[in-house]
Design an enzyme around this catalytic site. Sequence first.
Site, PDB file in Angstrom:
ATOM      1  N   HIS A 141      -0.423   1.791   8.340  1.00 62.16           N
ATOM      2  CA  HIS A 141       0.592   1.655   7.281  1.00 62.16           C
ATOM      3  C   HIS A 141      -0.015   1.952   5.919  1.00 62.16           C
ATOM      4  O   HIS A 141      -1.218   1.764   5.705  1.00 62.16           O
ATOM      5  CB  HIS A 141       1.242   0.275   7.309  1.00 62.16           C
ATOM      6  CG  HIS A 141       0.332  -0.848   6.921  1.00 62.16           C
ATOM      7  ND1 HIS A 141       0.169  -1.269   5.625  1.00 62.16           N
ATOM      8  CD2 HIS A 141      -0.479  -1.641   7.677  1.00 62.16           C
ATOM      9  CE1 HIS A 141      -0.680  -2.287   5.593  1.00 62.16           C
ATOM     10  NE2 HIS A 141      -1.105  -2.529   6.817  1.00 62.16           N
ATOM     11  N   ASP A 189       1.659   0.957   2.898  1.00 60.40           N
ATOM     12  CA  ASP A 189       2.075   0.018   1.854  1.00 60.40           C
ATOM     13  C   ASP A 189       1.006  -1.061   1.736  1.00 60.40           C
ATOM     14  O   ASP A 189       0.152  -1.214   2.615  1.00 60.40           O
ATOM     15  CB  ASP A 189       3.446  -0.599   2.179  1.00 60.40           C
ATOM     16  CG  ASP A 189       3.468  -1.353   3.504  1.00 60.40           C
ATOM     17  OD1 ASP A 189       2.838  -0.862   4.478  1.00 60.40           O
ATOM     18  OD2 ASP A 189       4.105  -2.415   3.586  1.00 60.40           O
ATOM     19  N   ASP A 225      -6.807  -2.640   4.023  1.00 59.04           N
ATOM     20  CA  ASP A 225      -5.498  -2.928   4.638  1.00 59.04           C
ATOM     21  C   ASP A 225      -4.423  -2.068   4.018  1.00 59.04           C
ATOM     22  O   ASP A 225      -3.789  -2.480   3.079  1.00 59.04           O
ATOM     23  CB  ASP A 225      -5.205  -4.421   4.475  1.00 59.04           C
ATOM     24  CG  ASP A 225      -3.895  -4.858   5.088  1.00 59.04           C
ATOM     25  OD1 ASP A 225      -3.361  -4.122   5.931  1.00 59.04           O
ATOM     26  OD2 ASP A 225      -3.408  -5.935   4.721  1.00 59.04           O
ATOM     27  N   GLU A 247       5.092  -2.241   6.305  1.00 58.64           N
ATOM     28  CA  GLU A 247       4.437  -3.190   7.210  1.00 58.64           C
ATOM     29  C   GLU A 247       4.299  -4.579   6.601  1.00 58.64           C
ATOM     30  O   GLU A 247       4.520  -5.591   7.274  1.00 58.64           O
ATOM     31  CB  GLU A 247       3.041  -2.665   7.606  1.00 58.64           C
ATOM     32  CG  GLU A 247       2.397  -3.412   8.778  1.00 58.64           C
ATOM     33  CD  GLU A 247       1.658  -4.682   8.389  1.00 58.64           C
ATOM     34  OE1 GLU A 247       1.535  -5.579   9.241  1.00 58.64           O
ATOM     35  OE2 GLU A 247       1.200  -4.801   7.224  1.00 58.64           O
ATOM     36  N   GLU A 248       3.957  -4.622   5.319  1.00 61.76           N
ATOM     37  CA  GLU A 248       3.660  -5.923   4.697  1.00 61.76           C
ATOM     38  C   GLU A 248       4.902  -6.798   4.533  1.00 61.76           C
ATOM     39  O   GLU A 248       4.796  -7.978   4.201  1.00 61.76           O
ATOM     40  CB  GLU A 248       2.982  -5.719   3.330  1.00 61.76           C
ATOM     41  CG  GLU A 248       1.629  -4.996   3.392  1.00 61.76           C
ATOM     42  CD  GLU A 248       0.535  -5.814   4.081  1.00 61.76           C
ATOM     43  OE1 GLU A 248       0.788  -6.943   4.525  1.00 61.76           O
ATOM     44  OE2 GLU A 248      -0.602  -5.282   4.178  1.00 61.76           O
ATOM     45  N   HIS A 270      -5.484  -9.575   1.870  1.00 61.77           N
ATOM     46  CA  HIS A 270      -4.307  -9.980   1.092  1.00 61.77           C
ATOM     47  C   HIS A 270      -4.698 -10.735  -0.178  1.00 61.77           C
ATOM     48  O   HIS A 270      -3.834 -11.235  -0.887  1.00 61.77           O
ATOM     49  CB  HIS A 270      -3.361 -10.859   1.923  1.00 61.77           C
ATOM     50  CG  HIS A 270      -2.588 -10.093   2.962  1.00 61.77           C
ATOM     51  ND1 HIS A 270      -1.402 -10.523   3.470  1.00 61.77           N
ATOM     52  CD2 HIS A 270      -2.845  -8.909   3.572  1.00 61.77           C
ATOM     53  CE1 HIS A 270      -0.964  -9.653   4.365  1.00 61.77           C
ATOM     54  NE2 HIS A 270      -1.834  -8.668   4.448  1.00 61.77           N
TER      55      HIS A 270
END
Lengths: 484, 484
Positions: A113, A115, A146, A178-179, A456
């Site tokens: 992903h 995003d 990520d 995705e997030e 994150h």
Amino acid sequence: MIILIFLLLFTITCESSPNPTIFEDINRHQEEYVQRLKEWVAIESDSSDPLKREEVIRMMHLAAERLKELNATVELVELGSQKLYGHDVPLPPVILAGIEKDPKKPTVCFYGHLDVQPAKFEDGWSTQPYNLTEKDGNLYGRGTSDDKGQVLAVLHAVETLQKHELPVNVKFVFEGMEEVGSNGLFTLVEQRNSTFFSNVDYIVVTDTLWLSNKPGITYGTRGNCYFFVEVQGARKDLHSGSFGGVVHEATGDLIFLLNTLVNSSGHILIPGIYDAVVPPSEKEVEFYKESEFNAAKIKRTFGIRNFTYSAKEEILMRRSCYPSLSIHGIEGAFSASGTKTVIPAKVTGKFSIRLVPNMEPSVVINQVTDYLKEKFAERKSPNHISIKCVIQAKPWLSDIDGPLYLAGKKAIKKVFNTEPEMFRIGGTIPIGSHFQEVTGKSAMFLGIGGPDDAPHGQNEKLSRYNFIEGTKLYAALLQELVSL
Amino acid sequence: MIILIFLLLFTITCESSPNPTIFEDINRHQEEYVQRLKEWVAIESDSSDPLKREEVIRMMHLAAERLKELNATVELVELGSQKLYGHDVPLPPVILAGIEKDPKKPTVCFYGHLDVQPAKFEDGWSTQPYNLTEKDGNLYGRGTSDDKGQVLAVLHAVETLQKHELPVNVKFVFEGMEEVGSNGLFTLVEQRNSTFFSNVDYIVVTDTLWLSNKPGITYGTRGNCYFFVEVQGARKDLHSGSFGGVVHEATGDLIFLLNTLVNSSGHILIPGIYDAVVPPSEKEVEFYKESEFNAAKIKRTFGIRNFTYSAKEEILMRRSCYPSLSIHGIEGAFSASGTKTVIPAKVTGKFSIRLVPNMEPSVVINQVTDYLKEKFAERKSPNHISIKCVIQAKPWLSDIDGPLYLAGKKAIKKVFNTEPEMFRIGGTIPIGSHFQEVTGKSAMFLGIGGPDDAPHGQNEKLSRYNFIEGTKLYAALLQELVSL
């Protein structure tokens, strides 16, 4: 004499790394790879922020261009829009792409992903989050680990192999939501199961980290149910001087509700929530006991005083094989710096529960809703509550004895000269379980991020070592897959 | 016949309003007054936001210019700077001004403030908060009622009287830090007690509202202790997937602490907090019983379902003569819209306690600190807490039988032809008690804002009626004061 030593060194290099040409090629291009990652990180593709949605879309188009440069056939699948805070916000397109040379060869499909999670310098970053900055061998920036860095490593591996020979057919599914729950992707996988996915033999998901500095393979992920619990008091915010003491304050009600969810050691207090949990197998317990996971180093890196469990394997299993509940924050209450003497009118508590096999989102939603409604009734407040589950993602667990996992282990052995660590992760990549369920094909999570990448959090990074050796790993995997 | 009716009407008008020329003059200039209020509201003088500090300073200079146009001597007292989030932020100057014609006449000093509470359209305003908008007789905008509109009413009253005869000497203390604790002003009052304040006979504070649509006089305010309770978990924000279930989450600890403060009906749970409370006198209970306070209307205006008390006088007394605790929000947790799967590293809960006579801030701070520390110890969390009281303001209560209050009552009678409502308010204007304590002079709160003005909430307003009739009230007060 000097020539002899040189020959000897050359022989040793050849033995420990059987693809010297390809690996050297990757080494030679590493500055170019880092530069491309810098360009990708500079795009603020934060999918949670409607105002940055155009950036996510721009990111998808940039990745599509990259794929076309690799002579892939590329389809940008438009998924329409989503309703967000009363507005129609366009969904970024999903990339379905393929480089297919020989139908007799196996086809592997990579998922990643593009995003990212929100990031602001003021959150406590040491560098600007969207300006890739190298320090002490680490590449800092939102999305480095990520998942932009891992996606680029796949593309660089394919690009390098193409200069020699691409040993298998390769497909790509890249998304930009995705997030925040992969809107539209699940349906798309179902719709394209008999077309795009019909010739796919293996699915490799890049969106995962290693457990320690030793390379690892992920065979399970936790699911997630993300809840909004909203308490509506008055219709307007009130002055705490004028109304403090005579109104039922919504924030107090919400704090009361949030306080009923989990105790100080992380035990979830919602009745029945543990009923469906299948504990890890004996074989798995062994994996975690043997792991080189360094709890002390993780504690230092993140400034964690104490884990809620002390044994290494307990920490690993509790964060991946058991459910957990985290309270993320409150929307609508005063959250800025300084002081404000407000009684907020409407506040929304946000918390999520990570799910493990065999917990079902629908069951969890009922358990949470019933429990909070019961607790709120005990409170006897005239305010109104509403409970919504805004992300529902199932947990996933794979068969680790299949051919895909064998190839993964061999590839790791080639590049890193070691056995991989096998583990489940605590995070949620719902598409993993969905791919496996819909296509019936084996899926594996093979990431190249390190255990302290903080995907994150503040100061997310990917080490240059992992970025470059990880590129070799994906190249080696593709070579191993042809021999299955 | 027509002439007779006209004469009769004229006589009635003269009887009910003994200052026809001055009042008519005020009526004639009302568009100009509204236009000036629009200019003042347009300045975003939010004192809580360091980035808007220059706007507060600009507002102070604009008010100083206005005073000079009224031939006042004006001093802008610089108070240096404050440390805010590690930065030196300049404090806005305090205005000390005077129009003194005759030392034999009494001198009345008006206090008001020109800073405002934060306001954003997205908070739920129907109009842009810094663009004064008139709708159905109301002037909507941040600061219209609290306190720019009331300050302007005083200045317009003085301006009008000057065209005829200013009956007393008038002084002005205007500040720009009221909403965040009046930094520096308290010391300034002490320093200038024997100079600027030496000839002041009466102090009138504009910063207050009426209790109902009937004009009122405020003789008491609550104090305030505003607390920050900070919980520090890990040093970095963590991913709830990677760490959920194995760390002691700071947000959970904070929610636990905030939940120990107050019950659902507003009763404060901190031991000893009610010990020093002096209940209202019998005479006061009568005031509140007789009040025209319309609980049903207030409920409709603010969308309040139920007050925590049902009798009108109970509501009035509970919100002004007894302490209350409000939880305002959390800084550091996720507070935006959408979802974020974060375990916040450091979170700061913000709550405040309104104080009444004879509660002492120093005692309350000890009670709160001891209690929260004790509760946190019960939690057995390895996280760290720190508790800070960032605003300390004493409650205030005045002698309502003195000459200043008599003049206030007469002025209300003149303009509105009614007796005023006498009441305490629940809000905090700490400078009131400080003026009275330091100067030894009588202070009175005489505002012109209506009961539903929402001074700290969305859609703050001042009605055009109150703005214009209130201007007449201040003019009448100055005329009454000369005869004392």
